[in-house]
Design a protein around this motif. Structure first.
Motif, mmCIF file in Angstrom:
data_model
loop_
_atom_site.group_PDB
_atom_site.id
_atom_site.type_symbol
_atom_site.label_atom_id
_atom_site.label_comp_id
_atom_site.label_asym_id
_atom_site.label_seq_id
_atom_site.Cartn_x
_atom_site.Cartn_y
_atom_site.Cartn_z
ATOM 1 N N VAL A 66 0.812 -1.208 0.000
ATOM 2 C CA VAL A 66 0.000 0.000 0.000
ATOM 3 C C VAL A 66 0.851 1.265 0.000
ATOM 4 N N PHE A 67 2.007 1.239 0.684
ATOM 5 C CA PHE A 67 2.824 2.451 0.711
ATOM 6 C C PHE A 67 3.612 2.640 -0.584
ATOM 7 N N VAL A 68 3.952 1.574 -1.271
ATOM 8 C CA VAL A 68 4.581 1.723 -2.587
ATOM 9 C C VAL A 68 3.555 2.224 -3.595
ATOM 10 N N ARG A 69 2.359 1.673 -3.549
ATOM 11 C CA ARG A 69 1.332 2.052 -4.524
ATOM 12 C C ARG A 69 0.751 3.433 -4.258
ATOM 13 N N HIS A 70 0.533 3.762 -3.001
ATOM 14 C CA HIS A 70 -0.254 4.949 -2.690
ATOM 15 C C HIS A 70 0.400 5.915 -1.699
ATOM 16 N N GLY A 71 1.559 5.565 -1.144
ATOM 17 C CA GLY A 71 2.146 6.393 -0.105
ATOM 18 C C GLY A 71 3.498 6.980 -0.413
ATOM 19 N N GLY A 72 3.923 6.929 -1.656
ATOM 20 C CA GLY A 72 5.179 7.559 -2.031
ATOM 21 C C GLY A 72 6.432 6.804 -1.626
ATOM 22 N N LEU A 73 6.303 5.537 -1.289
ATOM 23 C CA LEU A 73 7.466 4.738 -0.879
ATOM 24 C C LEU A 73 8.104 4.091 -2.099
ATOM 25 N N ARG A 74 9.418 4.191 -2.193
ATOM 26 C CA ARG A 74 10.111 3.524 -3.294
ATOM 27 C C ARG A 74 10.137 2.022 -3.066
ATOM 28 N N PRO A 75 10.035 1.237 -4.131
ATOM 29 C CA PRO A 75 10.129 -0.218 -3.965
ATOM 30 C C PRO A 75 11.427 -0.594 -3.270
ATOM 31 N N ALA A 76 11.375 -1.631 -2.472
ATOM 32 C CA ALA A 76 12.542 -2.061 -1.705
ATOM 33 C C ALA A 76 13.659 -2.549 -2.617
ATOM 34 N N ALA A 77 14.888 -2.313 -2.189
ATOM 35 C CA ALA A 77 16.039 -2.841 -2.920
ATOM 36 C C ALA A 77 16.039 -4.359 -2.806
ATOM 37 N N PRO A 78 16.591 -5.051 -3.789
ATOM 38 C CA PRO A 78 16.642 -6.516 -3.716
ATOM 39 C C PRO A 78 17.358 -6.985 -2.452
ATOM 40 N N ALA A 79 16.947 -8.137 -1.965
ATOM 41 C CA ALA A 79 17.568 -8.696 -0.764
ATOM 42 C C ALA A 79 19.036 -9.023 -1.033
ATOM 43 N N PRO A 80 19.881 -8.951 -0.006
ATOM 44 C CA PRO A 80 21.285 -9.325 -0.175
ATOM 45 C C PRO A 80 21.423 -10.784 -0.613
ATOM 46 N N ARG A 81 22.606 -11.150 -1.046
ATOM 47 C CA ARG A 81 22.837 -12.533 -1.461
ATOM 48 C C ARG A 81 22.555 -13.485 -0.307
ATOM 49 N N ASP A 82 22.177 -14.681 -0.660
ATOM 50 C CA ASP A 82 21.706 -15.665 0.324
ATOM 51 C C ASP A 82 22.731 -15.912 1.432
ATOM 52 N N GLY A 83 23.928 -16.290 1.088
ATOM 53 C CA GLY A 83 24.970 -16.539 2.077
ATOM 54 C C GLY A 83 24.643 -17.630 3.076
ATOM 55 N N GLY A 84 23.806 -18.598 2.681
ATOM 56 C CA GLY A 84 23.447 -19.698 3.569
ATOM 57 C C GLY A 84 22.280 -19.406 4.490
ATOM 58 N N VAL A 85 21.727 -18.191 4.376
ATOM 59 C CA VAL A 85 20.637 -17.785 5.261
ATOM 60 C C VAL A 85 19.422 -18.688 5.124
#
Length: 266
Positions: free
Chosen positions: A145-164
């Motif tokens: 809702v905040f990306v669509r209607h609240g002026g929030l930029r889409p989140a940056a891609p998640a960091p590399r997995d690293g075994g997480v």
């Protein structure tokens, strides 16, 4: 008629979900100390805000910034809607951003139904007190809702997995019968929950809460085949009640636990 319900959990402070179902109940001029994200499900809602009278038919979103004065009433004989309230101070941590979104400029935009569907899933998770599902659905609704209607930029891609994701999967496999929270999982791998969910979905095709339910259903099959009654299986595997267990089991297998157990004995 008045079937209003306010849903909240002590381990999720500053977050409430109001399910409204009423007729003829006006709300005088007031404001909230929280962002409000709502969806009209049935009837027509109305309120006055920013000097304008608004009418909101079913399918419309109702968005409000903190401390924004407004009234509220039902334009139709019956009005049904869901409204999520999230305190402003909770948003940066929930969204994983250092700065708050700009806020809602349009109060009642139309939407494709994705936000309303997210609120429905959130309401279901609130009712069942399922921490992992509730927290995951909350993050999804807020991000959307905040990306669509609240002026929030889409989140940056998640960091590399690293075994997480392997660590998380192993934890869910081992602790599948326990109450698991998103906060607990994030603490295990020192990642923000949003990054954690994205990385896990990328690795296994589903978010952690869905993986956990699938693992419980797999274990439920084994217990049912061993002859344990469905109610005992539901309680042993951490389901809210037998109805929750039955609905989840059918969602992943196409049959109820009783049908599965009967077919195995035939």
């Amino acid at each position: 008629m008045d079937a209003n319900r306010m849903l909240a959990r002590p381990w999720l402070p500053g977050v409430e979900l109001f399910h409204a179902d009423f007729s003829g109940q006006p709300f005088g001029r007031h404001s909230h100390d929280a962002f409000a994200v709502g969806a009209i499900l049935q009837g027509v809602g109305g309120y006055q805000c920013r000097g304008v009278r608004h009418a909101l038919p079913a399918g419309t979103l109702s968005l409000m910034n903190p401390e924004e004065p407004h009234t509220g009433h039902a334009e139709s004989e019956r009005l049904v809607y869901r409204m999520l309230y999230v305190e402003e101070s909770r948003l940066p941590a929930l969204l994983g951003r250092k700065r708050l979104p700009a806020g809602f400029s349009e109060l009642n935009p139309t939407d494709d139904g994705a936000v309303a569907a997210g609120l429905a899933r959130l309401a279901e998770a609130f009712e069942r007190a399922d921490a992992l599902t509730l927290e995951s659905e909350l993050l999804d609704v807020l991000e959307r809702v905040f990306v669509r209607h609240g002026g929030l930029r889409p989140a940056a891609p998640a960091p590399r997995d690293g075994g997480v994701t392997r660590i998380l999967r192993d934890y869910l496999e081992t602790h599948h019968a326990e109450a698991v929270s998103l906060e607990r999982l994030a603490g295990l791998v020192q990642r923000h929950p949003r990054h954690l969910i994205e990385a896990f979905r990328r690795a296994y095709g589903v978010p952690p809460h869905t993986y956990l339910l699938q693992r419980r259903v797999r274990e439920a099959k084994r217990l049912l085949l061993d002859g344990q009654p469905p109610l005992e299986v539901a309680l042993a595997l951490g389901f809210y009640d037998q109805a929750h267990f039955s609905g989840t089991f059918k969602r992943f297998t196409g049959v109820t636990p009783g049908q599965f157990r009967h077919a195995a004995r035939a």
